[in-house]
Design an enzyme around this catalytic site. Structure first.
Site, PDB file in Angstrom:
ATOM      1  N   LYS A 173      40.587  37.839  29.804  1.00 42.30           N
ATOM      2  CA  LYS A 173      41.162  37.049  31.105  1.00 42.30           C
ATOM      3  C   LYS A 173      40.557  35.901  31.237  1.00 42.30           C
ATOM      4  O   LYS A 173      39.349  35.713  31.174  1.00 42.30           O
ATOM      5  CB  LYS A 173      41.261  38.065  32.191  1.00 42.30           C
ATOM      6  CG  LYS A 173      42.015  39.114  32.179  1.00 42.30           C
ATOM      7  CD  LYS A 173      41.895  40.390  33.221  1.00 42.30           C
ATOM      8  CE  LYS A 173      40.321  40.924  33.454  1.00 42.30           C
ATOM      9  NZ  LYS A 173      40.505  42.020  34.234  1.00 42.30           N
ATOM     10  N   THR A 204      41.244  37.254  46.197  1.00 39.01           N
ATOM     11  CA  THR A 204      41.408  37.787  44.894  1.00 39.01           C
ATOM     12  C   THR A 204      40.668  39.409  44.620  1.00 39.01           C
ATOM     13  O   THR A 204      40.647  39.895  43.380  1.00 39.01           O
ATOM     14  CB  THR A 204      40.824  36.954  43.532  1.00 39.01           C
ATOM     15  OG1 THR A 204      39.232  36.775  43.962  1.00 39.01           O
ATOM     16  CG2 THR A 204      41.556  35.522  43.753  1.00 39.01           C
ATOM     17  N   GLY A 206      40.377  42.956  43.755  1.00 35.40           N
ATOM     18  CA  GLY A 206      41.232  43.884  43.134  1.00 35.40           C
ATOM     19  C   GLY A 206      41.963  43.374  42.097  1.00 35.40           C
ATOM     20  O   GLY A 206      43.023  44.193  41.464  1.00 35.40           O
ATOM     21  N   THR A 207      41.937  42.162  41.675  1.00 35.29           N
ATOM     22  CA  THR A 207      42.865  41.391  40.758  1.00 35.29           C
ATOM     23  C   THR A 207      42.651  42.256  39.308  1.00 35.29           C
ATOM     24  O   THR A 207      43.718  42.687  38.584  1.00 35.29           O
ATOM     25  CB  THR A 207      42.619  40.182  40.391  1.00 35.29           C
ATOM     26  OG1 THR A 207      41.159  39.873  40.198  1.00 35.29           O
ATOM     27  CG2 THR A 207      43.007  39.152  41.606  1.00 35.29           C
ATOM     28  N   GLY A 208      41.467  42.477  38.993  1.00 33.69           N
ATOM     29  CA  GLY A 208      41.367  43.523  37.581  1.00 33.69           C
ATOM     30  C   GLY A 208      41.931  44.688  37.501  1.00 33.69           C
ATOM     31  O   GLY A 208      42.703  44.919  36.688  1.00 33.69           O
ATOM     32  N   CYS A 209      41.749  45.381  38.695  1.00 35.93           N
ATOM     33  CA  CYS A 209      42.308  46.794  38.881  1.00 35.93           C
ATOM     34  C   CYS A 209      43.819  46.674  38.725  1.00 35.93           C
ATOM     35  O   CYS A 209      44.630  47.270  38.124  1.00 35.93           O
ATOM     36  CB  CYS A 209      41.923  47.242  40.140  1.00 35.93           C
ATOM     37  SG  CYS A 209      40.298  47.465  40.704  1.00 35.93           S
TER      38      CYS A 209
END
Length: 268
Positions: A173, A204, A206-209
């Site tokens: 990412k 942002t 929790g964007t990865g989750c």
């Protein structure tokens, strides 16, 4: 209805972890289930405590899901210790789980560490070889590849190194001051860039989750890996563009930005 299982930690503030995963899975049209790896005391400003479940109890949770409602995809998020990683790998292998997406959550958006040092080696040895896709951000890609990532060429080198050593597809990412919101998918020796527009939203959490859960949801529904990534990026862009503003730190996105219907209405 297709089904997906999240194996991850709980975020009591609702923006990341299993709470974000289940919201994302619901909004992406699959039935979400969860196996909790840890309780965390956290909010948008940081993490103050982590209380792990035991490996045996995590095994029980995974068993109960697979023995009753077999998931069409599995998303793995925060797993902070080697023992828990070994338990997950053991049970997923036993059930021959499919469409496994690993978000190697090592550091929270707030900067708090989420994983023990020895757990990284166990993740590389036991878990990533089972994965369909691993979704590291730039710092995580550096840890997993052992390479320094400073530009797009470095992203490609890291993705190739991780893919070849672990035998899975890799989505590195962007962000972290490299190429805005462009992500690199490396799968079966082929690289593809997914270009995105930087959305100027500081919230942002929790964007990865959210991204990894959306990918898993689309894999569960039968989309190809590339199409699952594309759809997931569109979903997360919409959640960011909704400009939800909650909390005193880096707040959560609006996972339900596209939710409509009688039961979503507010009072007049």
């Amino acid at each position: 209805m297709k089904t997906a299982l999240t194996i991850a930690g709980s975020d009591c503030s609702g923006g990341a972890g299993i709470q974000a995963d289940l919201k994302t899975m619901t909004m992406n049209g699959v039935f979400g289930m969860s196996a909790v790896t840890a309780l965390t005391a956290q909010n948008t400003t940081g993490v103050t405590g982590i209380s792990e479940v035991s490996p045996d109890f995590l095994r029980q949770q995974i068993d109960m899901v697979f023995q009753d409602i077999r998931p069409d995809a599995v998303k793995i998020g925060m797993v902070s210790s080697a023992g828990l990683i070994e338990a997950i790998a053991e049970r997923l292998s036993a059930y021959q789980a499919e469409n496994i997406v690993v978000d190697p959550a090592m550091v929270a958006t707030s900067g708090s560490s989420l994983i023990e040092t020895d757990a990284v080696a166990t993740m590389k040895e036991k878990l990533l070889p089972l994965a369909t896709l691993v979704t590291p951000n730039i710092p995580e890609a550096e840890v997993l590849s052992g390479l320094t990532v400073r530009n797009e060429e470095d992203m490609l080198a890291a993705a190739k190194a991780i893919s070849e050593s672990q035998g899975c597809a890799v989505l590195v990412k962007g962000g972290h001051n490299i190429n805005d919101a462009n992500d690199l998918l490396y799968s079966q020796g082929q690289a593809r860039w997914f270009y995105g527009k930087r959305i100027h939203n500081p919230n942002t959490h929790g964007t990865g989750c959210t991204l990894s859960s959306a990918i898993a949801s689309n894999l569960a529904k039968g989309f190809t890996l590339e199409e699952s990534v594309r759809r997931a990026k569109e979903y997360i862009s919409g959640a960011l563009q909704a400009m939800l503003d909650l909390g005193k730190g880096r707040g959560p996105m609006n996972h339900a930005f596209a939710l409509q219907g009688e039961f979503a209405k507010e009072a007049d």
